[in-house]
Scaffold this motif. Structure first.
Motif, PDB file in Angstrom:
ATOM      1  N   LEU A 138       1.108  -0.839  -0.125  1.00 10.14           N
ATOM      2  CA  LEU A 138       0.426   0.280  -0.093  1.00 10.14           C
ATOM      3  C   LEU A 138       0.877   1.354  -0.217  1.00 10.14           C
ATOM      4  O   LEU A 138       0.490   1.951   0.222  1.00 10.14           O
ATOM      5  CB  LEU A 138      -0.960  -0.168   1.249  1.00 10.14           C
TER       6      LEU A 138
ATOM      7  N   LEU B  49      -2.532   6.185   0.216  1.00  5.24           N
ATOM      8  CA  LEU B  49      -3.592   5.712   0.034  1.00  5.24           C
ATOM      9  C   LEU B  49      -4.494   5.966   1.185  1.00  5.24           C
ATOM     10  O   LEU B  49      -5.263   5.385   1.570  1.00  5.24           O
ATOM     11  CB  LEU B  49      -3.631   4.103  -0.454  1.00  5.24           C
TER      12      LEU B  49
ATOM     13  N   LEU C 126     -12.020   8.573   5.346  1.00 11.75           N
ATOM     14  CA  LEU C 126     -12.779   7.954   3.952  1.00 11.75           C
ATOM     15  C   LEU C 126     -14.087   6.906   4.566  1.00 11.75           C
ATOM     16  O   LEU C 126     -15.363   6.923   3.450  1.00 11.75           O
ATOM     17  CB  LEU C 126     -12.026   6.725   3.742  1.00 11.75           C
TER      18      LEU C 126
ATOM     19  N   LEU D 111     -19.263   7.327   3.672  1.00  9.91           N
ATOM     20  CA  LEU D 111     -19.693   5.933   3.728  1.00  9.91           C
ATOM     21  C   LEU D 111     -20.415   5.698   4.634  1.00  9.91           C
ATOM     22  O   LEU D 111     -21.601   5.021   4.535  1.00  9.91           O
ATOM     23  CB  LEU D 111     -18.505   4.846   3.015  1.00  9.91           C
TER      24      LEU D 111
ATOM     25  N   TYR E   5     -23.773   7.927   4.582  1.00 10.17           N
ATOM     26  CA  TYR E   5     -24.616   7.539   3.396  1.00 10.17           C
ATOM     27  C   TYR E   5     -25.870   6.228   3.916  1.00 10.17           C
ATOM     28  O   TYR E   5     -26.616   6.474   3.610  1.00 10.17           O
ATOM     29  CB  TYR E   5     -23.695   6.987   2.199  1.00 10.17           C
TER      30      TYR E   5
ATOM     31  N   ILE F  58      -1.608  -5.994  -5.613  1.00  4.75           N
ATOM     32  CA  ILE F  58      -2.047  -4.419  -4.928  1.00  4.75           C
ATOM     33  C   ILE F  58      -1.754  -3.883  -5.339  1.00  4.75           C
ATOM     34  O   ILE F  58      -0.150  -3.676  -4.911  1.00  4.75           O
ATOM     35  CB  ILE F  58      -2.204  -4.836  -3.524  1.00  4.75           C
TER      36      ILE F  58
END
Lengths: 808, 352
Positions: free
Chosen positions: A141, A245, A276, A280, A283, A799
């Motif tokens: 990552l 990320l 992040l 979400l 929502y 990845i």
């Protein structure tokens, strides 16, 4: 044996060549980076005519005593252009040298470090990896990780894929001493071990010792990882910012005054899973009466301030703080009619877990004279895990009134206050003596539950359950001498004495250390070493992953100190000052090791921890090969390890595996690692890592059998299937292999700034390596029924990741 | 923006899980040999085949074509005979305490197995001291259209001190059980019903040392029913093991035609209850086997955080257990008070 070693050491110290001293003069000083002023650790100083030399200590200081007359001194350091100074030595002289970092695109010969860890040094089983090389290794990552880079070295095994497990030469995960600016860090993991706590931006130097331990180190059986933080640029403000990320990082360093006497270096990193995920989660829950707000993040801050009072006195203040935080808030509000009664209810639950380290070091360096260097430190380090869960409930109506409030907290950890005094004494060219002492006050917090409850329907509760704090005192004394016996034979002889007092138990041990180096020619040497080590603390953990609940506990009356004896033998070769080759064989015996008993778990609370573990012994042996190139356009290493490690727990009543020997959990026969980084030009560099290893051990029942035989108890039989496990760790996962790639694209500005895009691909050919193997039943449409299958979970397929770095 | 975030997280989540079938080399079945030797009873063994752990078979195959021989010391004394198609073999030899016996078995398609064990002597103990109070609260005859039962509601409370006489210099293992025996005597029918009910007990005695030595019983309750312990703390001594009984229970006696007839005659049985303590001396193999089985059960489904359990086996070439036990029993005087009330439900029509 120990008696003779003491006498030998004393003789070496006392039998200084007085006649020689009368004609000798001492050159001392610091070696620093020309641009940043950072001191360079392990840099070489060599007198080319007399072939005498030394290396800078952990604070960049050196002292070299030579015969008077014309001398030619070569100063060198990995990745820097060497510098030669010639002078007529007629008095004690102070020379501080500022080396210039090499531009690898220029084809110049850059001397690899031979004095300390290479062909010429007495130290074996140790390796230093330049931080620049660590940063160049492609990372999961895109998160550069010091520990995962070191897992690629021979003799170091990684345990579970993707985690920062650290197993050195058959040792356990609690047998490694992680020193940050000389002070232990007790938990090196973030996110259950997916990432380590070390931020590469804050680090200057990393040296890993796997054996042949110098006497100045102790307290752990298997390895010492000595990490030194950057002091800070004393010329001008510099820094870099990167965004990836999962995290962003900022590093700033520079002088605090015009003269550059006071410098600082601050690095900070924070992840943003929580940021992040928050929109979400919102929502998904829109319109619900139930609302959950949850998140996880970790951060760490490294800071260091140094002040140079004079050429002789320097003061450093180092600080590290890092935490992992899991938080969750749940709430539900309802307002409804129950028949003709209106009911209002509210439920809330809050969870807060946080755990991490705090470390502070105050260091005073003083050059007492040109032969004697002093380092005094006062240290504080602690690891703590705090877990809190609270629940409130209210319900009000015409018929009912309920209010309750329940809080549960759990706290555990370890805290140390310590002080250390170390001295470097170089009386003549043949001796380099280090001696010192350390006192540590440990406080172990083995875990305490606090429960509080109030409410109109409940009896109020305010209870504390758990063990009280345990205080322990540890003391260490050491002396070591790096002796040049003649031109080709060099030895490092030392003694380490440690004592531990806890709960009216006193343990102590005298640990001899010796390393020998025979120089066959300028490029070849053979080395041998012996080291005895003792360890007075244990980490209670029975899983391959690092959990915040892992608990450090001291030795007790029943659980006595661990100790080990390790011998190593190796050959070292340097090819044209570019590539270092080494082959080492080692054998290590370990006593008083602990393992969880069958069926024991740290989760069970019905017994104390001493009852959950068995004591036994183990042994490890293997051969390691390393070819390392640290300079030039192409750098990297090839490492291979053949190793075996076993355990036997056969004490009456504490038998594991029925008292027979079994492979240790982290026994792995083959490990092959190839790390290559290449600079194609000023703007592009690429790196690749290929890893191949034997599979990890696991305990698996390969047969099942009928077990209805307990009729002596009930008179009845019952038909039960029992698992047949012939041996602990009897099964090996499939071999593991993976290729990682990294690409860096740099853009430079005229003002000296640079922008870098990093693109990494972890597991580039998508090797489906097993993370976990289990059995289950699944429906097979071809036979119209369920059947058993064995499955593996792969959690790290290919990845890709990207990050951006701005350096100013 | 939300969509972008959603797909970013979705892609990360997808990357983190991938189940794949795994090919493992199939290991061959082993002979499972089971035998518990006790003085005064014929030697019998059972042979079954183990199965590969991925096998879809639900049961275990019995081995009925094996040659099973019994050795005593170094002499072959018997070839055991197959007595059932469940793989049971029996010898006519009746062992005594101290016999050293070896069982060897061979069957086509399997590795031969063997195991030796010494037959234990009876345990020795002194007279048990008891202050247990028993109270019969109610005798009930519940009935429905399926069955008829006799229930005796009894409260037991008190301590037992069991003096175990241990042999010095030998590591010995014990299991202690407590039973409530109830006799219901029907005068008219000349019929006596005997029932033994295991009574759970607790103890603070240190001989029950850790998480694996107190047996939880087989009924999924958490009470201690079968304490298994070693003599580590009292080797060679006469050790007063103290246990506590606190039991409140009902016993169900299942239908018997005679009982139904008695009840129809409206006769109230005479109930007599007594407590028995059974002391079993166990071989080390039985002790280790029991400990490991219990630990294995206790950690089922918790594999992630628990070390796997190795079930003890002492069968060379195969798997299973040859162990030995020897039992002795003692009746304990119990002070019985009665707060009994009898009730009888309407009798159902008799089911034939």
């Amino acid at each position: 044996m120990q008696k003779y070693l003491i006498i030998a050491t004393a003789c070496c110290l006392l039998n200084m060549d007085a006649a020689m001293a009368a004609q000798n003069y001492t050159i001392s000083g610091y070696i620093t980076d020309r641009l940043t002023g950072e001191t360079l650790i392990g840099a070489s100083v060599a007198e080319t005519t007399a072939k005498r030399g030394t290396v800078t200590n952990s604070y960049g200081f050196y002292s070299l005593t030579l015969s008077g007359g014309k001398v030619s001194l070569q100063y060198s350091y990995v990745g820097y252009l060497p510098q030669t100074i010639s002078l007529d030595l007629s008095k004690d002289t102070v020379i501080t040298v500022r080396l210039e970092e090499s531009n690898v695109l220029q084809e110049v010969t850059i001397t690899a470090n031979q004095q300390n860890l290479g062909v010429e040094g007495t130290q074996m089983s140790a390796i230093s990896v330049p931080v620049a090389q660590i940063k160049a290794i492609p990372a999961l990552l895109g998160e550069v990780d010091l520990i995962k880079s070191l897992q690629l070295l021979p003799g170091v095994q990684s345990g579970t894929e993707g985690f920062t497990g650290f197993y050195v030469r058959g040792g356990g995960p609690d047998e490694n001493l992680f020193l940050l600016d000389g002070v232990p860090l007790y938990n090196i993991n973030h996110a259950a071990g997916f990432f380590s706590v070390f931020n590469a931006d804050a680090i200057k130097n990393v040296t890993l010792y796997k054996g042949g331990f110098p006497a100045r180190f102790g307290s752990r059986l298997s390895s010492v990882l000595d990490i030194r933080m950057n002091d800070g640029n004393n010329k001008q403000l510099h820094g870099n910012f990167s965004i990836g990320l999962i995290s962003s990082k900022l590093n700033v360093e520079g002088p605090l005054d015009k003269a550059g006497k006071t410098t600082y270096n601050v690095s900070a990193r924070r992840t943003y899973f929580d940021v992040l995920s928050k929109p979400l989660i919102k929502y998904v829950q829109r319109g619900n009466s139930e609302q959950v707000d949850a998140g996880y993040y970790f951060y760490d801050i490294n800071a260091k301030v140094s002040h140079k009072f004079s050429d002789k006195d320097r003061l450093y203040l180092s600080f590290y703080m890092g935490d992992d935080v899991i938080g969750m808030d749940y709430s539900e509000k309802e307002d409804y009619w129950d028949g003709s009664t209106r009911v209002k209810s509210s439920d809330k639950m809050a969870m807060d877990w946080h755990w991490g380290n705090l470390l502070a070091v105050l260091r005073w360096n003083r050059v007492i004279n040109n032969k004697l260097f002093m380092n005094i430190t006062a240290n504080y380090t602690r690891y703590r895990f705090n877990m809190g869960i609270g629940q409130t409930h209210s319900l009000h109506s015409a018929d009912d009134d309920e209010d309750s409030d329940v809080h549960l907290t759990y706290k555990s950890g370890i805290e140390d206050f310590s002080s250390k005094a170390e001295f470097d004494y170089a009386p003549n060219p043949n001796h380099d003596v280090k001696f010192g002492s350390e006192m540590v006050r440990h406080t172990f917090r083995p875990g305490v539950f606090v429960a509080k409850a109030t409410g109109n329907d409940e009896t109020p509760m305010d209870t504390v359950v758990g063990d009280s704090n345990i205080a322990a005192n540890e003391m260490m004394l050491f002396v070591e001498d790096n002796i040049s016996l003649n031109v080709w034979l060099k030895a490092n002889i030392g003694l380490h004495y440690s004592a531990f007092y806890v709960q009216q138990q006193f343990y102590h041990s005298l640990q001899p250390r010796i390393s020998l180096r025979a120089l066959l020619n300028d490029d070849w040497s053979v080395k041998a070493s012996y080291a005895a080590m003792s360890q007075y603390i244990h980490l209670l953990s029975n899983n391959n992953i690092s959990l915040p609940t892992d608990l450090w506990v001291p030795v007790t009356k029943q659980i006595t100190p661990m100790n080990s004896h390790q011998v190593s033998l190796g050959a070292f070769y340097n090819l044209n000052n570019l590539v270092d080759f080494s082959v080492e064989a080692y054998y290590k015996r370990m006593n008083n090791l602990t393992e969880y008993k069958d069926g024991a778990s740290f989760l069970s609370v019905n017994t104390g921890w001493e009852e959950k573990v068995s004591m036994g012994r183990g042994w490890a042996y293997g051969v390691e090969f390393l070819a390392q190139k640290t300079v030039g356009k192409t750098t990297g290493w090839l490492g291979y390890t053949w190793a075996k490690t076993e355990r036997i727990f056969d004490r009456a009543g504490e038998e594991l595996n029925f008292g027979k020997a079994f492979p240790a959990k982290y026994d792995r026969r083959h490990d092959l690692n190839l790390v290559v980084a290449h600079k194609f030009g000023k703007r592009i560099d690429v790196s690749a890592t290929w890893v191949y290893s034997s599979g990890n051990c696991a305990t698996l029942a390969l047969q099942q059998y009928q077990g209805d035989m307990l009729d002596w108890q009930t008179g009845n039989t019952y038909n039960e299937s029992l698992d047949y496990i012939p041996q602990r760790n009897n099964y090996r996962y499939p071999d593991y292999h993976r290729l990682d790639l990294g690409f860096n694209f740099h853009t430079f500005t005229k003002k000296g700034r640079s922008y870098t895009w990093n693109v990494s691909v972890y597991n580039a050919y998508n090797s489906m390596n097993p993370f976990f193997i289990f059995t289950t039943s699944e429906y097979d449409p071809t036979i119209y029924r369920e059947h058993k299958v064995m499955k593996k979970i792969t959690i790290f397929p290919i990845i890709p990741s990207i990050s951006y770095n701005y350096k100013f | 923006m939300k969509r972008i975030l959603f797909f970013m997280l979705l892609s990360l989540g997808y990357a983190c899980e991938n189940n794949i079938e795994f090919d493992a080399e199939e290991t061959q079945p082993l002979i499972t040999l089971k035998s518990l030797l006790t003085p005064g009873s014929k030697v019998s063994v059972q042979l079954t085949a183990s199965r590969f752990f991925l096998s879809d078979d639900e049961g275990f195959n019995s081995i009925y074509n094996a040659t099973v021989v019994l050795w005593k010391d170094d002499s072959l004394i018997d070839t055991m005979s197959l007595t059932s198609f469940y793989g049971n073999y029996e010898s006519s030899y009746i062992p005594k305490g101290g016999d050293k016996l070896t069982v060897k078995a061979e069957a086509p398609g399997y590795d031969p197995v063997s195991c030796s064990a010494e037959v234990l002597h009876q345990p020795e103990w002194g007279e048990i001291t008891s202050n247990i109070q028993a109270t019969q609260r109610e005798i009930d005859f519940p009935a429905n259209d399926r069955w008829l039962t006799l229930d005796v509601f009894t409260d037991l409370k008190g301590d037992l001190i069991v003096p175990i006489k241990d042999t010095p210099g030998v590591r010995e293992y014990y299991a202690l059980q407590v039973y409530l025996k109830t006799t219901a005597r029907f005068q008219g029918a000349s019929y006596t019903l005997n029932v033994s009910l295991p009574i759970p007990y607790t103890s603070n005695d240190l001989v029950f040392d850790d998480l694996t030595t107190q047996f939880s019983g087989f009924d999924d309750d958490d009470d201690t029913q079968y304490g298994i312990f070693s003599d580590d703390l009292f080797d060679g001594q006469t050790y007063p093991l103290k246990i506590n009984v606190a039991f409140s229970g009902v016993e169900n006696y299942f239908p018997y035609d005679q009982l139904a007839a008695i009840l129809e005659a409206d006769e109230t049985p005479v109930i007599h209850q007594s407590v028995y303590v059974r002391l079993n001396k166990l071989s080390e193999s039985c002790y280790l086997f029991s400990k490991s089985v219990q630990a294995s059960r206790a950690t089922e489904g918790l594999d992630l955080f628990y070390e796997p359990i190795q079930i003890y086996s002492n069968i060379e070439g195969g798997v299973g257990l040859i162990g030995s036990y020897a039992t002795t029993e003692q009746q304990v005087e119990v002070s019985v008070s009665s707060a009994t009330s009898s009730s009888k439900s309407p009798l159902p029509a008799k089911k034939r």
